[in-house]
Design an enzyme around this catalytic site. Structure first.
Site, short mmCIF file in Angstrom:
data_model
loop_
_atom_site.label_atom_id
_atom_site.label_comp_id
_atom_site.label_asym_id
_atom_site.label_seq_id
_atom_site.Cartn_x
_atom_site.Cartn_y
_atom_site.Cartn_z
N GLN C 213 75.61 50.27 19.26
CA GLN C 213 75.00 51.59 19.47
C GLN C 213 73.66 51.36 20.15
O GLN C 213 72.67 51.03 19.50
CB GLN C 213 74.87 52.31 18.13
CG GLN C 213 76.21 52.47 17.41
CD GLN C 213 77.17 53.42 18.11
OE1 GLN C 213 76.83 54.57 18.38
NE2 GLN C 213 78.37 52.94 18.46
N ARG C 233 71.55 57.12 16.15
CA ARG C 233 71.20 56.82 17.54
C ARG C 233 72.44 56.94 18.43
O ARG C 233 73.57 56.83 17.96
CB ARG C 233 70.62 55.42 17.66
CG ARG C 233 71.56 54.30 17.34
CD ARG C 233 70.90 52.93 17.55
NE ARG C 233 69.77 52.73 16.68
CZ ARG C 233 68.48 52.74 17.08
NH1 ARG C 233 68.19 52.84 18.36
NH2 ARG C 233 67.51 52.60 16.22
N ALA C 254 75.48 63.16 14.31
CA ALA C 254 76.13 61.94 14.80
C ALA C 254 75.60 61.53 16.17
O ALA C 254 74.81 62.24 16.79
CB ALA C 254 77.64 62.15 14.84
N HIS C 255 76.09 60.40 16.64
CA HIS C 255 75.57 59.84 17.89
C HIS C 255 75.88 60.73 19.09
O HIS C 255 76.92 61.33 19.19
CB HIS C 255 76.07 58.42 18.15
CG HIS C 255 77.53 58.21 18.05
ND1 HIS C 255 78.09 56.95 18.18
CD2 HIS C 255 78.55 59.05 17.83
CE1 HIS C 255 79.39 57.05 18.06
NE2 HIS C 255 79.69 58.30 17.84
N ASN C 256 74.88 60.80 19.97
CA ASN C 256 75.00 61.51 21.24
C ASN C 256 75.12 63.02 21.11
O ASN C 256 75.44 63.71 22.08
CB ASN C 256 76.18 60.95 22.07
CG ASN C 256 75.97 59.49 22.40
OD1 ASN C 256 76.51 58.61 21.73
ND2 ASN C 256 75.14 59.23 23.37
#
Lengths: 359, 359, 359
Positions: C213, C233, C254-256
């Site tokens: 990540q 991240r 969550a990511h993004n």
């Protein structure tokens, strides 16, 4: 708004590292179609990749992006027939899997810095391997043991008699409580709590009496535990998370649960006490699983599923109803509460018509 | 897989202690049918118990296991007619409750070690009772007061002017923030946050303005708070958790909520602002309760229930639909969105048939 | 029970401060109908206010309480016709918003005490502004930068190369991990984790391989993050929370994910990877939003809504069914699983009757 977003520097790491395609092919066992000397230093999606980047194609939906990518190399399945493209090809039977491996090779984890930070407090009878890194503010309690290659982040608490195998990473402010056992390469993210008391109380006449939670938590090799996730210790036996499981953030694992190897569980899910989940399950986010159930190996539960009975046939299981405009939803939700009555009305209609048929 | 599970050592504790059945009977007030000299040192279920163990029968479903148990003693209700068994009997009108007490007698909590750990930081004007234990890395801020017999685990933060009564246990890395009041024997598990700001914002033309959260959190005697649970301070009045409540992990208690005495709340549940929950309620996991409601004393809410209105009649309330195979679920979920239309169609049929009847 | 509740002292703060109505009017831009010299030192609801308090009327439902209040001053909309009341009036076009501002003026946040606490550990190459306050037990890692006016609470970890703008408040035991960027006036509550690894794994033949990540988390100005909330991240790009967003406790991002400016999200909600939420949305508690979706700006999602598809028309969306008595619920939940069949039966009835009509 975007113009206000400050630029994002790369996450600090020893790299990113530069490697040649030949080195990558050799390290991963992929076949390379030439260009072994070309250097790459990062990964990117097909559209975002530029010179120096490695990309991949795992979903045929994106195949046309191959014509647009500026990547130096692309990881492709051998069945892809690609000719005339300027990029180099790394052949893989599992492109996304090998992409992950390449990404790690180019972005290695920071090397463990063996030693104990000055502000860490390690009990006299705790055993910390000389090749482990103990961060600032860490507390290691009596009788705990930490294996080689472990990296214990700042503010972490390792409880008395807890045992960590080799190469575990425990992130900031996590708590590995008394008697918990971690295998090798276990990754516990920030704020997670492993070994809290299970939720067990006996009802008395005037109050609830806490049932002592005497078991431990066993976490096998290669398990990942998300940030602020909680795993309770067993009441008598242990709570067990078998090897290779991946748990996301804010997951609750109650006492005496057993989670089979390589099962993945997304965020906000809760698993009630003594439930046994088979291996290789895929459990979506915010799923709720009642206690004392068995979930067959290989089962998939979609997000927000409510599981109140054991599942013996692996397959995909779901519940919940997707959101709809509030006005429609209000009407339908009321009708849900009248379903039993509606069925009776339909039965009456059928009876009437059936009677009519007979006449 | 099981063969890979490392063996679990007992959780460290001052024991387990060895006691005679006579001592146990005397300490708990249970009647013993002889064998007062027999020594026991652990508890176990009927099937797992061996010599030296105390077991219990609380559910008649397991009565036949009495013939199989190797326990030294079993806790039984006086109405059980058991003869010819080799084990000793401790008679109890509430076998599981007394089993919990016996388990605690055999596995006492580690004794509090009075004193302040060298790495703890205690403000000059904080009052820490000489009989309290302050762990490594603890921070006690200005004006805080900690009563006798308290055990403050490593990394805990006690905010300014917070007050803890006697014999509280606060586990690793929990945060008891400014002005929070705990009664006696309050147990706060690792990572829990008590006294975070309530979620209150006033909508302006261009932004949300934080509404200062000026109240405190009051937690009465004998309350347990689970790991990583959060309890917000009140906006003006206080958030109150009355005596004897038990909250599991990852529960959210919003500002100005009041939870009545001896209510139990399972993991992942969220209670919105200003809701008042009566005493002796049983609230399942992942329940959601909207704000400004009243829940009658003695109400049971099953797991994942969605509560959007006050409950005035105590009883068992539920919502959600158990998971079903994905293919079936897809169809039924679509039909849910057509329920209002379906009812109309049935009404039309009834009208048509009713008209037909009249003819 | 209430008699057992210990009295709640006011939360410590530099105040509450005493101001005159003239000073309040001047500081907020509200018009005052005289009485500029009158002093006030607190806020309260209409019924609880006494002399010295400022109250407000934002909801006409409470208008009759104006006759009962003993407040020294009340914040009212100019359209209110109030005559003959003993209280002074502060006129506002947004009474609740200005009430929040008055509450803050009377209860200012504790002043930042610049300096680094003795037990804090700051890396040699970290840059901490001289006007920042670094609390006891804080760890600031290599390359991190902390702006002026920041207040870093006890036990907080600031990861390597993280950057905080001006006037951020990070509460006890929170973790701002490597490379995370915070704008100005960001408020992160206790135990929150910003920058944990996103949940990304590639399926191999025998195990899941972690996908590195590599992105960061960008949090813009004036964002509030609740206690024990987690923000992952990005995997390659960043996770972004735009300016003015307010997130409650125990939320998972969550990511993004990208969350548009001024969106508010209540507790226990989870947002899956790569979902983009527009600005000015209102998202209730325990909502679940699947991954890779787009939610239009201005959308409202009611509590426990399950969002599995993108929302392009802003509006109010809901799902779930409110709890009902368990016996009724059991029947209806079974009927839900038979909905498809019920629709078929109604179709059959319609066909039969339609055929009848034609005859």
């Amino acid at each position: 708004m975007n113009s206000k977003t400050p630029p994002s520097d790369p996450v600090p790491s020893p790299g990113p590292r530069q490697l040649t395609l030949g080195e990558l092919a050799s390290a991963t066992g992929m076949d390379l179609d030439g260009g072994a000397e070309a250097a790459v230093d990062r990964v990117a999606s097909l559209l975002e990749a530029g010179p120096g980047a490695v990309s991949f194609l795992a979903n045929t939906r994106y195949r046309r992006q191959l014509a647009q990518t500026r990547a130096t190399a692309v990881i492709l399945h051998p069945s892809e027939s690609v000719e005339g493209y300027p990029f180099r090809i790394l052949y893989s039977r599992n492109p996304y899997f090998d992409f992950a491996r390449v990404a790690r090779l180019l972005n290695p984890l920071p090397a463990v810095q063996p030693g104990i930070a000055p502000s860490a407090v390690v009990a006299a009878d705790a055993r910390v391997d000389a090749a482990a890194e103990i961060g600032e503010g860490v507390v290691v309690q009596s009788g705990a043991a930490i294996g080689p290659g472990c990296r214990i982040g700042p503010g972490v608490v390792i409880g008395s008699d807890a045992r960590l195998g080799a190469d575990c990473r425990i992130e900031a402010n996590a708590a590995i409580l008394a008697g918990v056992r971690l295998g090798d390469r276990v990754h516990v993210q920030a704020g997670a709590v492993i070994g809290s008391d299970g939720f067990g109380f006996a009802r008395g006449e005037h109050h609830w009496e806490a049932v002592p939670q005497l078991g431990a938590v066993i976490i096998e090799d290669d398990v990942c535990i998300g940030a602020n996730t909680t795993v309770d210790r067993g009441s008598q036996g242990d709570t067990v998370i078998e090897q290779g499981c991946k748990l996301d953030n804010l997951v609750q694992v109650a006492h005496n649960v057993r989670i089979g190897a390589h099962t993945v569980i997304a965020a906000n899910t809760g698993i009630s006490g003594s439930t046994v989940i088979g291996s290789c399950c895929t459990i979506g986010g915010a799923v709720g699983i009642a206690g004392h159930l068995e979930i067959a190996a290989g089962t998939t539960l979609t997000g927000m599923a409510m599981v109140t009975g054991s599942i013996t046939d692996p397959g995909i299981y779901s519940s919940g109803v997707p959101a709809s405009p509030n006005r429609e939803w209000r009407r339908n939700a009321v009708r849900f509460g009248q379903l039993e009555g509606l069925v009776r009305r339909v039965e009456q209609l059928e009876k009437t018509l059936g009677a009519g048929d007979k006449e």
